[in-house]
Design a protein around this motif. Structure first.
Motif, mmCIF file in Angstrom:
data_model
loop_
_atom_site.group_PDB
_atom_site.id
_atom_site.type_symbol
_atom_site.label_atom_id
_atom_site.label_comp_id
_atom_site.label_asym_id
_atom_site.label_seq_id
_atom_site.Cartn_x
_atom_site.Cartn_y
_atom_site.Cartn_z
ATOM 1 N N ASP A 51 48.565 52.821 30.513
ATOM 2 C CA ASP A 51 48.384 53.213 29.112
ATOM 3 C C ASP A 51 47.133 54.060 28.911
ATOM 4 N N GLY A 52 46.416 54.369 30.008
ATOM 5 C CA GLY A 52 45.245 55.236 29.917
ATOM 6 C C GLY A 52 43.945 54.515 29.610
ATOM 7 N N ILE A 53 43.914 53.196 29.843
ATOM 8 C CA ILE A 53 42.718 52.398 29.566
ATOM 9 C C ILE A 53 42.136 51.873 30.877
ATOM 10 N N LEU A 54 40.845 52.100 31.080
ATOM 11 C CA LEU A 54 40.120 51.537 32.216
ATOM 12 C C LEU A 54 39.151 50.488 31.691
ATOM 13 N N LEU A 55 38.791 49.536 32.530
ATOM 14 C CA LEU A 55 37.895 48.451 32.121
ATOM 15 C C LEU A 55 36.783 48.241 33.154
ATOM 16 N N PRO A 56 35.834 49.167 33.255
ATOM 17 C CA PRO A 56 34.749 48.957 34.213
ATOM 18 C C PRO A 56 33.760 47.896 33.719
ATOM 19 N N VAL A 57 33.134 47.227 34.675
ATOM 20 C CA VAL A 57 32.099 46.249 34.371
ATOM 21 C C VAL A 57 30.815 47.012 34.045
ATOM 22 N N SER A 58 30.224 46.700 32.892
ATOM 23 C CA SER A 58 28.950 47.328 32.533
ATOM 24 C C SER A 58 27.771 46.390 32.752
ATOM 25 N N GLU A 59 28.035 45.077 32.768
ATOM 26 C CA GLU A 59 26.977 44.099 33.030
ATOM 27 C C GLU A 59 27.536 42.933 33.835
ATOM 28 N N LEU A 60 26.717 42.431 34.757
ATOM 29 C CA LEU A 60 27.039 41.228 35.526
ATOM 30 C C LEU A 60 25.763 40.412 35.643
ATOM 31 N N HIS A 61 25.828 39.178 35.186
ATOM 32 C CA HIS A 61 24.713 38.243 35.318
ATOM 33 C C HIS A 61 25.245 37.020 36.045
ATOM 34 N N ILE A 62 24.485 36.574 37.060
ATOM 35 C CA ILE A 62 24.948 35.421 37.830
ATOM 36 C C ILE A 62 23.772 34.542 38.223
ATOM 37 N N LYS A 63 24.015 33.248 38.176
ATOM 38 C CA LYS A 63 23.040 32.280 38.657
ATOM 39 C C LYS A 63 23.716 31.470 39.748
ATOM 40 N N TYR A 64 23.188 31.586 40.967
ATOM 41 C CA TYR A 64 23.708 30.830 42.104
ATOM 42 C C TYR A 64 23.026 29.471 42.117
ATOM 43 N N ILE A 65 23.815 28.413 42.211
ATOM 44 C CA ILE A 65 23.261 27.066 42.140
ATOM 45 C C ILE A 65 23.412 26.329 43.470
ATOM 46 N N LYS A 66 24.571 26.432 44.084
ATOM 47 C CA LYS A 66 24.852 25.765 45.360
ATOM 48 C C LYS A 66 25.752 26.714 46.153
ATOM 49 N N PRO A 67 25.525 26.862 47.445
ATOM 50 C CA PRO A 67 26.375 27.791 48.190
ATOM 51 C C PRO A 67 27.813 27.300 48.339
ATOM 52 N N ALA A 68 28.728 28.220 48.240
ATOM 53 C CA ALA A 68 30.124 27.952 48.596
ATOM 54 C C ALA A 68 30.255 28.244 50.082
ATOM 55 N N LEU A 69 31.061 27.455 50.778
ATOM 56 C CA LEU A 69 31.159 27.536 52.232
ATOM 57 C C LEU A 69 32.578 27.880 52.665
ATOM 58 N N TYR A 70 32.690 28.329 53.904
ATOM 59 C CA TYR A 70 33.992 28.620 54.490
ATOM 60 C C TYR A 70 34.919 27.421 54.315
ATOM 61 N N ASP A 71 36.137 27.699 53.881
ATOM 62 C CA ASP A 71 37.233 26.746 53.689
ATOM 63 C C ASP A 71 37.065 25.847 52.467
ATOM 64 N N ASP A 72 35.988 26.027 51.683
ATOM 65 C CA ASP A 72 35.878 25.281 50.425
ATOM 66 C C ASP A 72 37.017 25.687 49.499
ATOM 67 N N GLU A 73 37.548 24.718 48.785
ATOM 68 C CA GLU A 73 38.480 25.023 47.712
ATOM 69 C C GLU A 73 37.651 25.121 46.436
ATOM 70 N N LEU A 74 37.745 26.262 45.769
ATOM 71 C CA LEU A 74 36.938 26.525 44.586
ATOM 72 C C LEU A 74 37.824 26.646 43.358
ATOM 73 N N THR A 75 37.305 26.186 42.243
ATOM 74 C CA THR A 75 37.975 26.370 40.966
ATOM 75 C C THR A 75 37.073 27.220 40.085
ATOM 76 N N LEU A 76 37.601 28.351 39.680
ATOM 77 C CA LEU A 76 36.887 29.282 38.817
ATOM 78 C C LEU A 76 37.444 29.147 37.407
#
Length: 139
Positions: A51-76
């Motif tokens: 439809d001619g609409i793009l949605l680029p990210v203009s801002e990203l803020h992130i706080k890492y609290i605990k590392p995610a590891l290989y084979d972890d099942e994550l829920t976002l």
């Protein structure tokens, strides 16, 4: 506020030498959360682009609290927290299968006209789908 959950498993190639998910991969996880939330509303990025609409990210803020590891099942958990005329804002929380908080984040995306490269208004069908879902309780 609209909320959507996406569950996935960390693949080996997404980790660094320490066995942690490489920090840059989180932005891709957030994209998956947004895409699946919109798909759940009946809107696809593919259709928006057609439809001619793009949605680029203009801002990203992130706080890492605990590392995610290989084979972890994550829920976002992705939440659509604000829709304005030309922007859409999301927040994210990610937890592992032990319910430990991995990270918290927020993104702002801008509606861009594909032909002109300039900001444009949110497509009415997207606004309507969001408003309808919010009236139904957001999930």
């Amino acid at each position: 506020m609209i909320e959507h959950e996406t569950t996935f498993r960390v693949r080996y190639g997404e980790t660094d030498q320490m066995g942690y998910v490489y920090y840059g991969n989180y932005a891709e996880y957030f994209e998956v959360g947004r895409v699946e939330m919109l798909r759940n509303l009946g809107i696809t990025y593919k259709n928006l682009e057609e439809d001619g609409i793009l949605l680029p990210v203009s801002e990203l803020h992130i706080k890492y609290i605990k590392p995610a590891l290989y084979d972890d099942e994550l829920t976002l958990t992705t939440q659509l927290v604000k829709l304005s005329a030309v922007r859409i804002e999301f927040t994210y929380t990610m937890r592992n299968s032990d319910d430990f908080l991995i990270c918290e984040a927020a993104t702002t995306l801008v509606f861009i006209n594909k032909l002109t490269g300039k900001p444009c208004r949110c497509p009415q069908h997207l606004a309507d789908a969001i408003n309808k879902r919010e009236r139904m309780g957001g999930n």
